[in-house]
Design a protein around this motif. Structure first.
Motif, short mmCIF file in Angstrom:
data_model
loop_
_atom_site.label_atom_id
_atom_site.label_comp_id
_atom_site.label_asym_id
_atom_site.label_seq_id
_atom_site.Cartn_x
_atom_site.Cartn_y
_atom_site.Cartn_z
N VAL A 71 -32.06 -4.63 -2.38
CA VAL A 71 -30.61 -4.58 -2.56
C VAL A 71 -29.96 -5.34 -1.41
N ARG A 72 -29.11 -6.26 -1.76
CA ARG A 72 -28.39 -7.05 -0.75
C ARG A 72 -26.90 -6.68 -0.79
N GLU A 73 -26.22 -7.02 0.27
CA GLU A 73 -24.81 -6.68 0.37
C GLU A 73 -24.00 -7.89 0.81
N ILE A 74 -22.87 -8.03 0.16
CA ILE A 74 -21.90 -9.08 0.54
C ILE A 74 -20.64 -8.39 1.03
N ALA A 75 -20.20 -8.75 2.21
CA ALA A 75 -18.96 -8.21 2.78
C ALA A 75 -17.93 -9.32 2.85
N GLU A 76 -16.76 -9.03 2.33
CA GLU A 76 -15.72 -10.06 2.28
C GLU A 76 -14.35 -9.41 2.43
N ASP A 77 -13.49 -10.05 3.22
CA ASP A 77 -12.09 -9.66 3.32
C ASP A 77 -11.28 -10.59 2.43
N VAL A 78 -10.83 -10.05 1.31
CA VAL A 78 -10.18 -10.87 0.29
C VAL A 78 -8.67 -10.76 0.42
N GLY A 79 -8.01 -11.87 0.65
CA GLY A 79 -6.55 -11.87 0.66
C GLY A 79 -6.01 -11.92 -0.75
N VAL A 80 -5.16 -10.95 -1.10
CA VAL A 80 -4.65 -10.86 -2.47
C VAL A 80 -3.13 -10.70 -2.44
N LYS A 81 -2.53 -10.98 -3.59
CA LYS A 81 -1.09 -10.78 -3.79
C LYS A 81 -0.91 -9.76 -4.91
N SER A 82 -0.28 -8.65 -4.60
CA SER A 82 -0.13 -7.57 -5.57
C SER A 82 0.97 -7.89 -6.58
N LEU A 83 1.12 -6.99 -7.55
CA LEU A 83 2.11 -7.19 -8.60
C LEU A 83 3.53 -7.22 -8.06
N ASP A 84 3.79 -6.46 -6.97
CA ASP A 84 5.12 -6.44 -6.36
C ASP A 84 5.24 -7.41 -5.19
N PHE A 118 1.50 -9.21 0.13
CA PHE A 118 0.29 -9.90 0.53
C PHE A 118 -0.54 -8.97 1.41
N VAL A 119 -1.74 -8.65 0.96
CA VAL A 119 -2.60 -7.73 1.69
C VAL A 119 -4.02 -8.30 1.72
N VAL A 120 -4.81 -7.76 2.63
CA VAL A 120 -6.22 -8.12 2.74
C VAL A 120 -7.04 -6.91 2.29
N LEU A 145 -2.88 0.02 -5.15
CA LEU A 145 -4.10 -0.36 -4.42
C LEU A 145 -4.57 0.78 -3.51
N PHE A 146 -3.61 1.56 -2.99
CA PHE A 146 -3.96 2.68 -2.13
C PHE A 146 -4.30 3.93 -2.95
N GLN A 151 -5.33 -3.82 3.92
CA GLN A 151 -4.63 -4.05 5.18
C GLN A 151 -3.43 -4.95 4.93
N PRO A 152 -2.21 -4.41 5.02
CA PRO A 152 -1.03 -5.24 4.80
C PRO A 152 -0.81 -6.20 5.96
N SER A 153 -0.02 -7.22 5.72
CA SER A 153 0.31 -8.18 6.77
C SER A 153 1.20 -7.52 7.82
N ARG A 154 1.33 -8.19 8.98
CA ARG A 154 2.13 -7.62 10.07
C ARG A 154 3.57 -7.43 9.62
N GLU A 155 4.14 -8.39 8.91
CA GLU A 155 5.53 -8.26 8.45
C GLU A 155 5.67 -7.08 7.49
N LEU A 156 4.68 -6.91 6.61
CA LEU A 156 4.75 -5.82 5.65
C LEU A 156 4.61 -4.47 6.35
N ARG A 157 3.74 -4.40 7.35
CA ARG A 157 3.60 -3.15 8.11
C ARG A 157 4.89 -2.80 8.83
N GLU A 158 5.53 -3.81 9.43
CA GLU A 158 6.79 -3.55 10.12
C GLU A 158 7.86 -3.08 9.13
#
Length: 306
Positions: A71-84, A87-89, A137-138, A172-179
């Motif tokens: 069994v192998r594993e792939i780890a990836e941080d995917v940047g996505v844009k939600s329906l609203d 922009f989150v990772v 997503l949460f 993980q939301p962007s810095r602007e979204l977290r603020e």
């Protein structure tokens, strides 16, 4: 005869030498949790699993190197844009392995399995996340994992792989979204605090008003009871007075009023008052001696009002 025997010996020796030379290419040793694929004149023919096996010698058949089944594993941080439009990772890990019977597809169809599976993972995560809001997503992370795992399993099965598990960490939301979220939460907390303070003040005012109302009610009841006692006492006194003097009730009341007024004037004079108010109804009914005392008291004040 000797010549034939000699030729047979030479032929036998040649065969033995050839066999010894070809024997290493006929032996296939496969490591645990690996397979080797056998090709006959360059075409896939069979799969050899862990252990020792025999194949036709080279160049008829060849064996590939060990192909892992772990069994192998792939780890990836995917940047996505939600329906609203958030922009989150999304940190995601996909665990996969070669499925039973899919060894040939897994080995031949994908040149770089890790890189190509990574591409499928990224595309599928972005496609799934684009139809979900940031809150989804949460809140629906399990559903998100299941959706990604189901879709990947269907697509990767065509290439000989099976998806063991899909793990999605908190987006993980962007810095602007977290603020922005921090400001929203702070505003909500301030609103809740103001609401609580207003409710506490309202409760305090209501309690104070209720206490004041209760106090007024008690004082009113006490004053009413006091007035009732005075009225009953006056009625009893008036009844006895009229019975003994023979005066009418009206004359008796006028007499009591005159007495009260004269007592008030006397009290004022004895207290050294500077201003004395004399009711007009008392002037005519004051006895001469009491009126003289009043006149003597009027010499001391600076001003007298009759």
């Amino acid at each position: 005869m000797n010549f034939l025997f000699g030729d047979g010996w030479i032929l036998t020796a040649i065969i033995v030498v050839v066999v010894l030379l070809l024997l290493p290419s006929m032996i296939v040793i496969t490591s645990q949790q690996n397979v080797k694929l056998i090709e006959t004149f360059g075409r896939f023919s069979s799969v050899r699993r862990a252990g020792l096996s025999i194949k036709l010698p080279w160049p008829i058949q060849t064996a590939t190197s060990n192909f892992s089944l772990r069994v192998r594993e792939i780890a990836e941080d995917v940047g996505v844009k939600s329906l609203d439009n958030a922009f989150v990772v999304v940190p995601i890990r996909v665990q996969f392995a070669v499925r039973d019977g899919g060894e040939a597809d897994a080995f031949y169809r994908l040149e770089d399995p890790d890189a190509q599976i990574r591409s499928y993972v990224v595309n599928q995560v972005r496609s799934t996340a684009s139809g979900m809001t940031f809150d989804d997503l949460f809140r629906s992370r399990d559903a998100f994992e299941t959706d990604v795992e189901t879709t990947l399993a269907q697509r990767m099965s065509e290439f000989g792989f099976k998806i063991e598990n899909v793990l999605v960490d908190d987006p993980q939301p962007s810095r602007e979204l977290r603020e922005a979220f921090d400001r929203v939460i702070a505003a909500q907390r301030l609103k809740e605090a103001a609401t609580n303070e207003g409710e506490a003040l309202r409760i305090k005012q209501v309690a104070s008003a209720q206490a004041e109302g209760e106090s007024l009610r008690i004082r009113g009841e006490a004053y009413a009871a006091f007035r009732n006692i005075i009225a009953e006492g006056n009625a009893e006194a008036l009844t006895k007075f009229t019975a003994k003097t023979g005066l009418t009730a009206k004359n008796a009341l006028e007499f009591f009023i005159s007495v009260n007024e004269m007592e008030a004037v006397t009290t004022a004079a004895q207290s050294g008052g500077r201003v004395v108010f004399v009711a007009g109804s008392a002037k005519d009914g004051i006895e001469p001696a009491l009126f003289g005392a009043l006149t003597a008291a009027e010499d001391e004040p600076e001003r007298s009002i009759k």
